[in-house]
Each structure stands twice: as C-alpha cells, then as structure tokens.
Design an enzyme around this catalytic site. Structure first.
Site, PDB file in Angstrom:
ATOM      1  N   ALA A   1       0.848  -1.199   0.000  1.00  0.00           N
ATOM      2  CA  ALA A   1       0.000   0.000   0.000  1.00  0.00           C
ATOM      3  C   ALA A   1       0.879   1.243   0.000  1.00  0.00           C
ATOM      4  CB  ALA A   1      -0.930  -0.007   1.205  1.00  0.00           C
TER       5      ALA A   1
ATOM      6  N   ASN B   1      -5.097   3.567  11.603  1.00  0.00           N
ATOM      7  CA  ASN B   1      -4.427   2.335  12.034  1.00  0.00           C
ATOM      8  C   ASN B   1      -4.089   2.322  13.522  1.00  0.00           C
ATOM      9  OD1 ASN B   1      -2.749   4.394  10.678  1.00  0.00           O
ATOM     10  ND2 ASN B   1      -1.053   3.228  11.513  1.00  0.00           N
TER      11      ASN B   1
ATOM     12  N   GLN C   1      -6.966  -0.028   6.255  1.00  0.00           N
ATOM     13  CA  GLN C   1      -7.540  -0.652   7.445  1.00  0.00           C
ATOM     14  C   GLN C   1      -9.056  -0.842   7.322  1.00  0.00           C
ATOM     15  OE1 GLN C   1      -5.820  -1.806  10.077  1.00  0.00           O
ATOM     16  NE2 GLN C   1      -3.812  -0.919   9.688  1.00  0.00           N
TER      17      GLN C   1
ATOM     18  N   HIS D   1      -2.013  -7.720   3.205  1.00  0.00           N
ATOM     19  CA  HIS D   1      -1.720  -8.336   4.508  1.00  0.00           C
ATOM     20  C   HIS D   1      -2.570  -7.801   5.655  1.00  0.00           C
ATOM     21  CE1 HIS D   1       1.114  -5.417   6.630  1.00  0.00           C
ATOM     22  NE2 HIS D   1       1.188  -4.925   5.413  1.00  0.00           N
TER      23      HIS D   1
ATOM     24  N   CYS E   1       4.786   1.104  13.334  1.00  0.00           N
ATOM     25  CA  CYS E   1       5.914   1.879  12.813  1.00  0.00           C
ATOM     26  C   CYS E   1       6.489   2.769  13.903  1.00  0.00           C
ATOM     27  CB  CYS E   1       5.462   2.778  11.658  1.00  0.00           C
ATOM     28  SG  CYS E   1       4.453   1.935  10.483  1.00  0.00           S
TER      29      CYS E   1
END
Ligand code: PLP
Length: 362
Positions: free
Chosen positions: A72, A145, A173, A191, A309
């Site tokens: 993405a 997210n 999401q 994923h 992240c």
C-alpha cells in the site's frame, strides 16, 4: 502466543495460502509461469492474476481499475507522485489529515505544499475546516491504524471535488471490513485483510490518468513495471473473496469481542471515539503505565504501543498527539487489535494478563 496486533498485520487466511500454493508449484509443476508470457503457462498465470484483480475490485467501488503494487505504501506513492504533474512538481497544496499513515504524511512533506487538516479529540477530521485555495490533492484515510476512528470519506470526496482537487483514500484498514465508497484513488494492502505481505493495490477512477512511479516493461497498464507474482496476486484475491463473503459474520464476531474488551478494560481511558470506530481496534491508556515494562512482562501476548511503525522509535505517536494527548498520556497507551481468528477465550486470557500486570505497576 496470543496475537492481538491485527492493525500491524493479520494472520494469513487458509484459503489465501491454498490459492498461493498453486502458483508456486502448480499442477505438475507448471504453476511458475510468467503471467506476461504469451504461451499456455503464461496465459494460465495471467488468468489467475485477472481473477485476483476482479476479486480485489469487488471490495472497491465500481467505475475504476485495480493496479497491483508491491505494498500500500507503493500504491500511495504512485497516487501522490503520479498526480504531481507537470515535471514531477506539485502544482498546488496537498491537504492531509494530521493522523494519516507515514506513507501519506512523509510523501506529502517530500512533495512540498503539505497542509495538515486538524483532527478533534474524538479522532474525527471534520469536513467544515478550510483548505488552501490551491489545493490539488486531499488525503483523508478511512480507518486510522492506531485508534481505529472512521472518517466521513464520502463527504471528503465531495469537498475535494468542489475544490477541484483529487481525493486519495487510504483504505488499508477498511477494505474487506466495511464498504469503501467513492474516491479518485484508493490504496489497499493484502496483509491487512488476511492476504500475503508484499502486495498492495491502487484503485484508480476511470478517466483519471497518472504518471508511472516505476518504469520498465509497463506490465500493470503502463503505470507500474515489474513482473507480477501470480502467487501473491492469487493470495490477495482469495483473501478479498473470503473477506467479502464473510463481511457480516466477521463484523458480528468482532462486535462481540469489542463489547467484552470494553468490559475488561473498563477502568482504562479509550483513545478516540467509541462509535465512529472500527471495533477491532481498542486503543486505551492508563495513567502512569510503563508500556515498555508491560510489554516485557506480558511477553506471550502480541500487542502494540501506538502504531507498529512508531513503536520502538521512542517518538510520541503523531496520532495521539493530534487528538490532544500530552506526550506522557500518549506514552501510557496500548493498542489491542483483534479479528476473525481471535477467540473470546484468547481475548479474556490476554486481557487478564495485561490488566493484572498493569495493576501490579501500581
Ligand atoms: N496505511 C495504513 C493505514 C496502514 O495501516 C499501513 C500499514 O501499516 C499502510 C498504509 C502501509 O501498508 P503496507 O504495509 O502495505 O505498505
């Protein structure tokens, strides 16, 4: 290990795994063909890619095409850089919500002319706020997210149109969990919906032309070069099909988990709205909590501090900061993400371990 980190990534669906295996070996070892080759093996692989494309497209609005990418993040870069003409220079400002994923925020900053849209305490990016007169691109994600809050994407699309700007929706999401409505461009990732890592897609509204990011053989409609992996495409497609078929069942299961999770963490403060939110995301904080210590004490539960992240970087989450939390409040937050394969017993067991360890911290 109890896995409660569904926003970071999701377990591979068995259906996706089975679909992928065929294109790694295939019947009599013929599944490894290059989908861009004209012979029979190539054409069979190409047919698998096209079936996967249709299945991913079925999660997205009509009137657009799906371009496969490596992630993405790549899809977002293609959208933002591919519309930055002429000469790769942006011709105006890019309005982005303050809680966008780094893929959007960092790209907007790198392109220049980045304008941040405010986000309220409940995690909502209100459409009543002003944008610069020269806005060319608006980026407001569907589901965040870190805190799971849902934005009014249809309204943002209308507002962008009225300002003569394009609208990019990061639906990473949201796709496969709820309807993804109109936009000019939509980014998705396999994923996050029980597909494999290493493949994403950009949905592009019919009639909209972009400049390619990766040049070469032009395999993906001249917008993205590089040989596609039929196995990754087939896995993405199978995962998309299962997500569509199970949309209502998955949602009901997640709602039951959410209600129980809210009870189990009733003494904790919820970050962001409880209603305009994807209920597979519980982001909560507790005053004085040492999240690093908690994570090392509860090692057999996989959960997160802020986004995957940001965690480990030592930086305060930009999302929690944007909704008005102080740096120390943000550091007291944990994110639990659950979904299709989480059982009620797992949730209860994990919650017990986390809340007990937190209580012992005093
Ligand atoms: N956008 C959001 C909202 C995400 O959660 C993520 C992944 O964490 C991305 C974009 C990037 O997705 P990918 O891992 O496919 O590059």
């Amino acid at each position: 290990m109890i896995y409660l980190d569904y926003q970071a990534t999701t377990p591979l669906a068995p259906e996706a795994r089975d679909a992928m295996l065929q294109w790694l070996d295939g019947p009599e070892g013929t599944g490894f063909g290059n989908p861009h080759s004209p012979h029979r093996m190539g054409r069979q692989a190409a047919a698998a890619v096209e079936l996967a494309r249709d299945r991913v497209a079925a999660l997205l609005p009509p009137g657009g095409r799906v371009i496969f990418t490596g992630s993405a993040t790549e899809a977002i870069n293609l959208a933002m850089r591919g519309t930055a003409r002429p000469d790769g220079q942006p011709r105006g400002s890019i309005s982005v919500s303050a809680i966008e994923h780094a893929a959007v925020l960092d790209t907007a900053r790198a392109l220049g002319g980045c304008h941040e849209l405010n986000v309220a305490k409940d995690g909502q990016c209100n459409t009543a706020q002003d944008m610069p007169d020269d806005v060319r691109l608006v980026c407001v994600m569907q589901v965040n997210n870190e805190i799971g809050t849902i934005q009014p994407t249809l309204e943002w699309h209308r507002k962008a149109k009225a300002a003569n700007a394009l609208y990019l929706c990061d639906a990473v999401q949201a796709a496969g969990k709820m309807e993804v409505a109109g936009a000019d461009m939509i980014a998705v990732s396999a994923h996050k919906l029980h597909g494999p890592k290493g493949i994403g897609a950009l949905w592009v509204r019919d009639g909209l032309s972009l400049d390619p990011l990766i040049t070469g053989g032009g395999q993906e409609a001249d917008l993205r070069s590089g040989t596609l992996s039929p196995a990754l495409c087939a896995g993405f497609g199978a995962a998309a099909k299962v997500a569509k078929d199970r949309l209502a069942d998955d949602a009901a299961h997640i709602e039951a988990l959410w209600n129980r999770a809210r009870e189990l963490f009733r003494d904790w403060e919820l970050n962001g709205s409880s209603e305009a939110r994807w209920h597979g995301n519980l982001n909560v904080r507790r005053e004085g909590l040492d999240v690093g210590r908690l994570m090392s004490e509860v090692r057999d539960v996989a959960f997160s501090a802020g986004s995957a992240c940001a965690s480990g970087s030592g930086r305060t989450s930009h999302v929690l900061k944007a909704i008005g939390l102080t740096a120390s409040q943000a550091k007291n937050a944990i994110r639990l993400g659950f979904g299709r394969y989480t059982t009620m017993e797992q949730l209860e067991d994990a919650a017990k371990r986390i809340t007990c360890a937190a209580l012992q911290q005093g």
